[in-house]
Enzyme design. Sequence first.
Site, PDB file in Angstrom:
ATOM      1  N   ASP A  31      62.997  17.689   1.084  1.00  0.00           N
ATOM      2  CA  ASP A  31      63.383  18.213  -0.216  1.00  0.00           C
ATOM      3  C   ASP A  31      64.904  18.365  -0.259  1.00  0.00           C
ATOM      4  O   ASP A  31      65.538  18.835   0.677  1.00  0.00           O
ATOM      5  CB  ASP A  31      62.701  19.561  -0.468  1.00  0.00           C
ATOM      6  CG  ASP A  31      62.757  19.967  -1.920  1.00  0.00           C
ATOM      7  OD1 ASP A  31      61.699  19.979  -2.577  1.00  0.00           O
ATOM      8  OD2 ASP A  31      63.863  20.281  -2.416  1.00  0.00           O
ATOM      9  N   ILE A  32      65.493  17.965  -1.390  1.00  0.00           N
ATOM     10  CA  ILE A  32      66.949  17.982  -1.528  1.00  0.00           C
ATOM     11  C   ILE A  32      67.499  19.410  -1.607  1.00  0.00           C
ATOM     12  O   ILE A  32      68.685  19.640  -1.342  1.00  0.00           O
ATOM     13  CB  ILE A  32      67.362  17.154  -2.774  1.00  0.00           C
ATOM     14  CG1 ILE A  32      68.791  16.671  -2.668  1.00  0.00           C
ATOM     15  CG2 ILE A  32      67.112  17.926  -4.059  1.00  0.00           C
ATOM     16  CD1 ILE A  32      69.162  15.625  -3.729  1.00  0.00           C
ATOM     17  N   ASN A  88      52.696  22.640  -7.088  1.00  0.00           N
ATOM     18  CA  ASN A  88      53.026  23.243  -8.377  1.00  0.00           C
ATOM     19  C   ASN A  88      52.507  22.336  -9.486  1.00  0.00           C
ATOM     20  O   ASN A  88      52.682  21.114  -9.423  1.00  0.00           O
ATOM     21  CB  ASN A  88      54.535  23.433  -8.507  1.00  0.00           C
ATOM     22  CG  ASN A  88      55.074  24.444  -7.505  1.00  0.00           C
ATOM     23  OD1 ASN A  88      54.414  25.429  -7.202  1.00  0.00           O
ATOM     24  ND2 ASN A  88      56.269  24.194  -6.991  1.00  0.00           N
ATOM     25  N   GLY A  94      55.290  25.979 -12.379  1.00  0.00           N
ATOM     26  CA  GLY A  94      56.677  25.755 -11.984  1.00  0.00           C
ATOM     27  C   GLY A  94      56.980  24.315 -11.611  1.00  0.00           C
ATOM     28  O   GLY A  94      57.976  24.039 -10.941  1.00  0.00           O
ATOM     29  N   GLN A  95      56.138  23.384 -12.057  1.00  0.00           N
ATOM     30  CA  GLN A  95      56.382  21.974 -11.732  1.00  0.00           C
ATOM     31  C   GLN A  95      57.616  21.469 -12.472  1.00  0.00           C
ATOM     32  O   GLN A  95      57.761  21.701 -13.682  1.00  0.00           O
ATOM     33  CB  GLN A  95      55.165  21.135 -12.123  1.00  0.00           C
ATOM     34  CG  GLN A  95      55.267  19.682 -11.689  1.00  0.00           C
ATOM     35  CD  GLN A  95      54.006  18.885 -12.015  1.00  0.00           C
ATOM     36  OE1 GLN A  95      53.098  19.388 -12.680  1.00  0.00           O
ATOM     37  NE2 GLN A  95      53.962  17.653 -11.547  1.00  0.00           N
ATOM     38  N   HIS A 101      53.149  15.966  -6.028  1.00  0.00           N
ATOM     39  CA  HIS A 101      53.759  16.145  -4.708  1.00  0.00           C
ATOM     40  C   HIS A 101      53.228  17.407  -4.059  1.00  0.00           C
ATOM     41  O   HIS A 101      52.987  18.415  -4.719  1.00  0.00           O
ATOM     42  CB  HIS A 101      55.292  16.185  -4.788  1.00  0.00           C
ATOM     43  CG  HIS A 101      55.839  17.128  -5.814  1.00  0.00           C
ATOM     44  ND1 HIS A 101      55.849  16.825  -7.157  1.00  0.00           N
ATOM     45  CD2 HIS A 101      56.377  18.359  -5.704  1.00  0.00           C
ATOM     46  CE1 HIS A 101      56.383  17.821  -7.837  1.00  0.00           C
ATOM     47  NE2 HIS A 101      56.706  18.781  -6.984  1.00  0.00           N
ATOM     48  N   LEU A 102      53.073  17.328  -2.755  1.00  0.00           N
ATOM     49  CA  LEU A 102      52.653  18.461  -1.934  1.00  0.00           C
ATOM     50  C   LEU A 102      53.883  18.943  -1.171  1.00  0.00           C
ATOM     51  O   LEU A 102      54.499  18.164  -0.433  1.00  0.00           O
ATOM     52  CB  LEU A 102      51.575  18.001  -0.949  1.00  0.00           C
ATOM     53  CG  LEU A 102      51.053  19.042   0.029  1.00  0.00           C
ATOM     54  CD1 LEU A 102      50.087  19.990  -0.651  1.00  0.00           C
ATOM     55  CD2 LEU A 102      50.359  18.361   1.205  1.00  0.00           C
ATOM     56  N   HIS A 103      54.237  20.207  -1.376  1.00  0.00           N
ATOM     57  CA  HIS A 103      55.327  20.801  -0.588  1.00  0.00           C
ATOM     58  C   HIS A 103      54.772  21.216   0.777  1.00  0.00           C
ATOM     59  O   HIS A 103      53.719  21.865   0.852  1.00  0.00           O
ATOM     60  CB  HIS A 103      55.861  22.064  -1.266  1.00  0.00           C
ATOM     61  CG  HIS A 103      56.551  21.855  -2.580  1.00  0.00           C
ATOM     62  ND1 HIS A 103      57.923  21.832  -2.705  1.00  0.00           N
ATOM     63  CD2 HIS A 103      56.061  21.686  -3.830  1.00  0.00           C
ATOM     64  CE1 HIS A 103      58.244  21.667  -3.992  1.00  0.00           C
ATOM     65  NE2 HIS A 103      57.138  21.572  -4.700  1.00  0.00           N
TER      66      HIS A 103
END
Length: 115
Positions: A31-32, A88, A94-95, A101-103
Amino acid sequence: MASDCLFCKIIAGDIPSNEVYSDDDVYAFYDINPATPTHVLIIPKKHLTDINEANLEDTALLGKLLLKANEIAASLGLTQDGFRYVINTGKNGGQTVFHLHLHILGGRALGWPPG
Ligand code: AMP
Ligand code: ZN
Protein backbone atom coordinates in the site's frame (compact mmCIF):
# COMPACT_ATOMS: atom_id res chain seq x y z
CA MET A 1 -9.57 -4.57 -17.39
CA ALA A 2 -11.47 -1.37 -16.66
CA SER A 3 -9.69 1.45 -18.44
CA ASP A 4 -10.47 4.01 -15.75
CA CYS A 5 -9.47 1.79 -12.82
CA LEU A 6 -6.31 2.58 -10.85
CA PHE A 7 -5.69 -1.03 -9.81
CA CYS A 8 -6.26 -2.36 -13.35
CA LYS A 9 -3.58 0.12 -14.45
CA ILE A 10 -1.28 -1.19 -11.72
CA ILE A 11 -1.88 -4.79 -12.88
CA ALA A 12 -1.13 -3.74 -16.46
CA GLY A 13 2.10 -2.05 -15.33
CA ASP A 14 0.92 1.36 -16.54
CA ILE A 15 1.23 2.69 -12.97
CA PRO A 16 4.21 1.54 -10.90
CA SER A 17 3.76 -0.51 -7.73
CA ASN A 18 5.94 -2.35 -5.26
CA GLU A 19 5.11 -5.99 -6.07
CA VAL A 20 4.89 -8.62 -3.37
CA TYR A 21 3.37 -11.49 -5.37
CA SER A 22 1.86 -12.13 -8.79
CA ASP A 23 0.34 -15.05 -10.68
CA ASP A 24 -2.29 -15.52 -13.37
CA ASP A 25 -5.15 -14.68 -11.02
CA VAL A 26 -4.02 -12.36 -8.25
CA TYR A 27 -1.57 -9.51 -7.66
CA ALA A 28 -0.22 -8.25 -4.34
CA PHE A 29 1.66 -5.00 -3.71
CA TYR A 30 2.55 -2.66 -0.87
CA ASP A 31 0.00 0.00 0.00
CA ILE A 32 1.31 3.44 -0.97
CA ASN A 33 0.10 4.93 2.32
CA PRO A 34 0.67 2.20 4.92
CA ALA A 35 -1.66 2.19 7.91
CA THR A 36 0.46 -0.39 9.75
CA PRO A 37 4.15 -1.37 9.65
CA THR A 38 3.22 -4.07 7.12
CA HIS A 39 0.36 -3.14 4.77
CA VAL A 40 -0.12 -5.12 1.58
CA LEU A 41 -3.06 -5.15 -0.83
CA ILE A 42 -3.99 -8.33 -2.69
CA ILE A 43 -6.36 -8.02 -5.62
CA PRO A 44 -7.90 -10.27 -8.26
CA LYS A 45 -6.55 -9.54 -11.73
CA LYS A 46 -10.14 -9.76 -12.91
CA HIS A 47 -11.82 -6.38 -12.40
CA LEU A 48 -14.52 -6.61 -9.74
CA THR A 49 -15.72 -3.27 -8.44
CA ASP A 50 -16.27 -4.58 -4.92
CA ILE A 51 -17.12 -7.78 -3.06
CA ASN A 52 -20.80 -7.38 -3.99
CA GLU A 53 -19.93 -7.81 -7.66
CA ALA A 54 -18.50 -11.29 -7.03
CA ASN A 55 -20.77 -14.28 -7.57
CA LEU A 56 -20.52 -18.05 -7.32
CA GLU A 57 -18.45 -18.16 -10.52
CA ASP A 58 -15.77 -16.36 -8.50
CA THR A 59 -15.69 -18.93 -5.69
CA ALA A 60 -12.30 -20.36 -6.67
CA LEU A 61 -10.87 -16.89 -7.30
CA LEU A 62 -11.94 -15.58 -3.88
CA GLY A 63 -10.70 -18.73 -2.18
CA LYS A 64 -7.35 -18.30 -3.89
CA LEU A 65 -7.23 -14.62 -2.89
CA LEU A 66 -7.60 -15.55 0.78
CA LEU A 67 -5.21 -18.50 0.69
CA LYS A 68 -2.54 -16.51 -1.17
CA ALA A 69 -3.01 -13.75 1.41
CA ASN A 70 -2.20 -16.34 4.07
CA GLU A 71 0.99 -17.28 2.19
CA ILE A 72 1.96 -13.61 1.88
CA ALA A 73 1.24 -12.96 5.57
CA ALA A 74 3.45 -15.92 6.42
CA SER A 75 6.22 -14.80 4.05
CA LEU A 76 6.18 -11.35 5.67
CA GLY A 77 6.48 -12.85 9.16
CA LEU A 78 2.99 -11.92 10.34
CA THR A 79 1.61 -15.34 11.19
CA GLN A 80 2.96 -15.79 14.70
CA ASP A 81 1.87 -12.44 16.15
CA GLY A 82 -1.27 -12.16 14.03
CA PHE A 83 -2.67 -9.75 11.48
CA ARG A 84 -5.95 -8.47 10.05
CA TYR A 85 -7.69 -8.77 6.70
CA VAL A 86 -10.03 -5.93 5.66
CA ILE A 87 -12.30 -5.51 2.63
CA ASN A 88 -13.71 -1.97 2.69
CA THR A 89 -16.93 -1.87 0.70
CA GLY A 90 -18.88 1.13 -0.52
CA LYS A 91 -19.39 4.53 1.10
CA ASN A 92 -19.91 3.43 4.69
CA GLY A 93 -17.14 0.87 4.38
CA GLY A 94 -14.67 3.60 3.46
CA GLN A 95 -13.82 2.17 0.05
CA THR A 96 -11.81 4.63 -2.05
CA VAL A 97 -10.55 2.43 -4.91
CA PHE A 98 -13.29 0.59 -6.75
CA HIS A 99 -11.44 -2.60 -7.65
CA LEU A 100 -11.90 -5.32 -5.05
CA HIS A 101 -8.92 -5.49 -2.70
CA LEU A 102 -8.07 -7.26 0.52
CA HIS A 103 -5.91 -5.30 2.95
CA ILE A 104 -3.31 -7.36 4.82
CA LEU A 105 -2.47 -5.37 7.94
CA GLY A 106 0.14 -6.34 10.48
CA GLY A 107 3.27 -5.48 12.39
CA ARG A 108 1.59 -3.97 15.46
CA ALA A 109 -1.41 -4.59 17.72
CA LEU A 110 -4.56 -3.23 16.08
CA GLY A 111 -7.48 -1.61 17.87
CA TRP A 112 -11.09 -2.72 17.76
CA PRO A 113 -13.74 -1.60 16.90
CA PRO A 114 -12.62 0.32 13.78
CA GLY A 115 -13.34 4.04 13.62
P1 AMP B 1 -9.75 1.40 0.33
O1 AMP B 1 -9.92 2.64 1.17
O2 AMP B 1 -10.12 0.14 1.06
O3 AMP B 1 -10.45 1.54 -1.01
O4 AMP B 1 -8.21 1.26 0.09
C1 AMP B 1 -7.51 1.75 -1.02
C2 AMP B 1 -6.07 1.67 -0.66
O5 AMP B 1 -5.32 1.84 -1.85
C3 AMP B 1 -5.60 2.75 0.33
O6 AMP B 1 -5.05 2.13 1.49
C4 AMP B 1 -4.55 3.52 -0.46
O7 AMP B 1 -3.47 3.95 0.33
C5 AMP B 1 -4.14 2.51 -1.51
N1 AMP B 1 -3.60 3.07 -2.74
C6 AMP B 1 -4.11 4.09 -3.47
N2 AMP B 1 -3.36 4.32 -4.55
C7 AMP B 1 -2.34 3.41 -4.51
C8 AMP B 1 -1.21 3.14 -5.34
N3 AMP B 1 -0.96 3.84 -6.46
N4 AMP B 1 -0.36 2.15 -4.97
C9 AMP B 1 -0.59 1.44 -3.85
N5 AMP B 1 -1.64 1.64 -3.02
C10 AMP B 1 -2.49 2.62 -3.34
ZN1 ZN C 1 -9.90 -2.66 -11.94
